[in-house]
Design a protein around this motif. Structure first.
Motif, PDB file in Angstrom:
ATOM      1  N   MET A  45       0.850  -1.338   0.031  1.00 17.86           N
ATOM      2  CA  MET A  45       0.083  -0.024  -0.015  1.00 17.86           C
ATOM      3  C   MET A  45       0.756   1.215  -0.101  1.00 17.86           C
ATOM      4  N   ASN A  46       0.586   2.114  -0.810  1.00 15.89           N
ATOM      5  CA  ASN A  46       1.399   3.561  -0.864  1.00 15.89           C
ATOM      6  C   ASN A  46       0.343   4.753  -0.698  1.00 15.89           C
ATOM      7  N   ILE A  47       0.858   5.381   0.300  1.00 14.46           N
ATOM      8  CA  ILE A  47       0.266   6.571   0.826  1.00 14.46           C
ATOM      9  C   ILE A  47       0.811   7.677   0.315  1.00 14.46           C
ATOM     10  N   TYR A  48       0.029   8.822  -0.313  1.00  9.72           N
ATOM     11  CA  TYR A  48       0.532   9.996  -0.771  1.00  9.72           C
ATOM     12  C   TYR A  48      -0.529  11.106  -0.175  1.00  9.72           C
ATOM     13  N   ARG A  49       0.309  12.023   0.300  1.00  3.52           N
ATOM     14  CA  ARG A  49      -0.388  13.170   0.947  1.00  3.52           C
ATOM     15  C   ARG A  49       0.201  14.310  -0.035  1.00  3.52           C
ATOM     16  N   HIS A  50      -0.698  15.511  -0.047  1.00  2.00           N
ATOM     17  CA  HIS A  50      -0.604  16.697  -0.893  1.00  2.00           C
ATOM     18  C   HIS A  50      -1.390  17.915  -0.493  1.00  2.00           C
ATOM     19  N   THR A  51      -1.181  18.966  -0.464  1.00  2.00           N
ATOM     20  CA  THR A  51      -1.740  20.076  -0.124  1.00  2.00           C
ATOM     21  C   THR A  51      -1.829  21.027  -1.273  1.00  2.00           C
ATOM     22  N   PHE A  52      -2.887  21.417  -1.652  1.00  2.00           N
ATOM     23  CA  PHE A  52      -3.182  22.508  -2.824  1.00  2.00           C
ATOM     24  C   PHE A  52      -4.476  23.321  -2.580  1.00  2.00           C
ATOM     25  N   THR A  53      -4.516  24.349  -3.364  1.00  2.00           N
ATOM     26  CA  THR A  53      -5.481  25.433  -3.226  1.00  2.00           C
ATOM     27  C   THR A  53      -6.415  25.345  -4.436  1.00  2.00           C
ATOM     28  N   ALA A  54      -7.626  25.736  -4.174  1.00  2.00           N
ATOM     29  CA  ALA A  54      -8.724  26.112  -5.334  1.00  2.00           C
ATOM     30  C   ALA A  54      -9.549  27.151  -4.821  1.00  2.00           C
ATOM     31  N   VAL A  55     -10.377  27.745  -5.849  1.00  2.00           N
ATOM     32  CA  VAL A  55     -11.183  28.700  -5.291  1.00  2.00           C
ATOM     33  C   VAL A  55     -12.583  27.925  -5.071  1.00  2.00           C
ATOM     34  N   CYS A  56     -13.338  28.685  -4.334  1.00  2.00           N
ATOM     35  CA  CYS A  56     -14.799  28.164  -4.235  1.00  2.00           C
ATOM     36  C   CYS A  56     -15.821  29.027  -5.311  1.00  2.00           C
ATOM     37  N   PRO A  57     -16.461  28.164  -6.078  1.00  2.00           N
ATOM     38  CA  PRO A  57     -17.303  28.931  -7.113  1.00  2.00           C
ATOM     39  C   PRO A  57     -18.371  29.715  -6.547  1.00  2.00           C
ATOM     40  N   ASN A  58     -18.604  29.310  -5.282  1.00  2.00           N
ATOM     41  CA  ASN A  58     -19.893  30.171  -4.580  1.00  2.00           C
ATOM     42  C   ASN A  58     -19.395  31.389  -3.935  1.00  2.00           C
ATOM     43  N   ASP A  59     -18.290  31.476  -3.316  1.00  2.00           N
ATOM     44  CA  ASP A  59     -17.939  32.831  -2.785  1.00  2.00           C
ATOM     45  C   ASP A  59     -16.649  33.336  -2.877  1.00  2.00           C
ATOM     46  N   ALA A  60     -15.805  32.504  -3.741  1.00  2.00           N
ATOM     47  CA  ALA A  60     -14.594  33.066  -4.229  1.00  2.00           C
ATOM     48  C   ALA A  60     -13.628  33.114  -3.254  1.00  2.00           C
ATOM     49  N   GLU A  61     -13.747  32.279  -2.360  1.00  2.00           N
ATOM     50  CA  GLU A  61     -12.656  32.083  -1.098  1.00  2.00           C
ATOM     51  C   GLU A  61     -11.544  30.997  -1.595  1.00  2.00           C
ATOM     52  N   VAL A  62     -10.301  31.460  -1.297  1.00  2.00           N
ATOM     53  CA  VAL A  62      -9.359  30.325  -1.557  1.00  2.00           C
ATOM     54  C   VAL A  62      -9.276  29.226  -0.507  1.00  2.00           C
ATOM     55  N   ILE A  63      -9.544  28.115  -0.888  1.00  2.00           N
ATOM     56  CA  ILE A  63      -9.614  27.199  -0.198  1.00  2.00           C
ATOM     57  C   ILE A  63      -8.462  26.002  -0.128  1.00  2.00           C
ATOM     58  N   VAL A  64      -7.689  25.972   1.091  1.00  2.00           N
ATOM     59  CA  VAL A  64      -6.464  24.879   1.103  1.00  2.00           C
ATOM     60  C   VAL A  64      -7.265  23.440   1.394  1.00  2.00           C
ATOM     61  N   TYR A  65      -6.889  22.675   0.657  1.00  2.00           N
ATOM     62  CA  TYR A  65      -7.195  21.273   0.742  1.00  2.00           C
ATOM     63  C   TYR A  65      -6.214  20.389   1.361  1.00  2.00           C
ATOM     64  N   SER A  66      -6.171  19.406   1.957  1.00  2.00           N
ATOM     65  CA  SER A  66      -5.236  18.115   2.113  1.00  2.00           C
ATOM     66  C   SER A  66      -6.053  17.219   1.695  1.00  2.00           C
ATOM     67  N   LEU A  67      -5.099  16.366   0.909  1.00  2.00           N
ATOM     68  CA  LEU A  67      -5.504  15.285   0.064  1.00  2.00           C
ATOM     69  C   LEU A  67      -4.605  13.900   0.442  1.00  2.00           C
ATOM     70  N   GLU A  68      -5.042  12.953   0.615  1.00  3.11           N
ATOM     71  CA  GLU A  68      -4.521  11.626   1.007  1.00  3.11           C
ATOM     72  C   GLU A  68      -5.024  10.746   0.038  1.00  3.11           C
ATOM     73  N   ILE A  69      -4.016  10.006  -0.635  1.00  3.22           N
ATOM     74  CA  ILE A  69      -4.432   8.936  -1.461  1.00  3.22           C
ATOM     75  C   ILE A  69      -3.702   7.572  -1.012  1.00  3.22           C
ATOM     76  N   ARG A  70      -4.524   6.521  -0.811  1.00  2.67           N
ATOM     77  CA  ARG A  70      -4.071   5.315  -0.661  1.00  2.67           C
ATOM     78  C   ARG A  70      -4.150   4.352  -1.851  1.00  2.67           C
ATOM     79  N   SER A  71      -3.075   3.818  -2.320  1.00  2.58           N
ATOM     80  CA  SER A  71      -3.147   2.930  -3.406  1.00  2.58           C
ATOM     81  C   SER A  71      -2.540   1.931  -3.532  1.00  2.58           C
ATOM     82  N   PRO A  72      -2.429   0.663  -3.825  1.00  6.14           N
ATOM     83  CA  PRO A  72      -1.695  -0.327  -4.060  1.00  6.14           C
ATOM     84  C   PRO A  72      -0.687  -0.152  -5.336  1.00  6.14           C
ATOM     85  N   GLN A  73      -1.072   0.905  -6.334  1.00  2.06           N
ATOM     86  CA  GLN A  73      -0.344   1.127  -7.315  1.00  2.06           C
ATOM     87  C   GLN A  73       0.572   2.505  -7.112  1.00  2.06           C
ATOM     88  N   MET A  74       1.603   2.295  -7.753  1.00  2.00           N
ATOM     89  CA  MET A  74       2.492   3.414  -7.822  1.00  2.00           C
ATOM     90  C   MET A  74       1.834   4.690  -8.428  1.00  2.00           C
TER      91      MET A  74
END
Length: 81
Positions: free
Chosen positions: A1-30
């Motif tokens: 099992m591989n675990i990948y963590r990454h932080t990124f930003t995107a704008v909310c289309p509703n109120d134009a706030e910049v949101i900071v997202y924390s992503l975690e992916i768990r995958s048996p594949q590389m």
């Protein structure tokens, strides 16, 4: 099992706030980290749930995206299979 963590930003289309997202992916594949960084960099705007769907389709595996929007903590989970 591989675990990948990454932080990124995107704008909310509703109120134009910049949101900071924390992503975690768990995958048996590389997954190349460059692919994760490129995919998230291409996401300029969107709702968290739609972003989660897009990333789950692209990378598979089990994914969790967390963010705080207007004081509300949101955790979106996408499970493979």
């Amino acid at each position: 099992m591989n675990i990948y963590r990454h932080t990124f930003t995107a704008v909310c289309p509703n109120d134009a706030e910049v949101i900071v997202y924390s992503l975690e992916i768990r995958s048996p594949q590389m997954i190349l980290v460059e692919h994760i960084k490129t995919a998230t960099a291409l996401i300029k705007e969107g709702y968290q749930e739609q972003i989660a769907d897009e990333l789950a389709e692209r990378f598979g595996g089990d994914q969790v995206i967390k963010a705080v929007h207007q004081g509300v903590e949101i955790e979106t989970v996408r499970l493979s299979g």
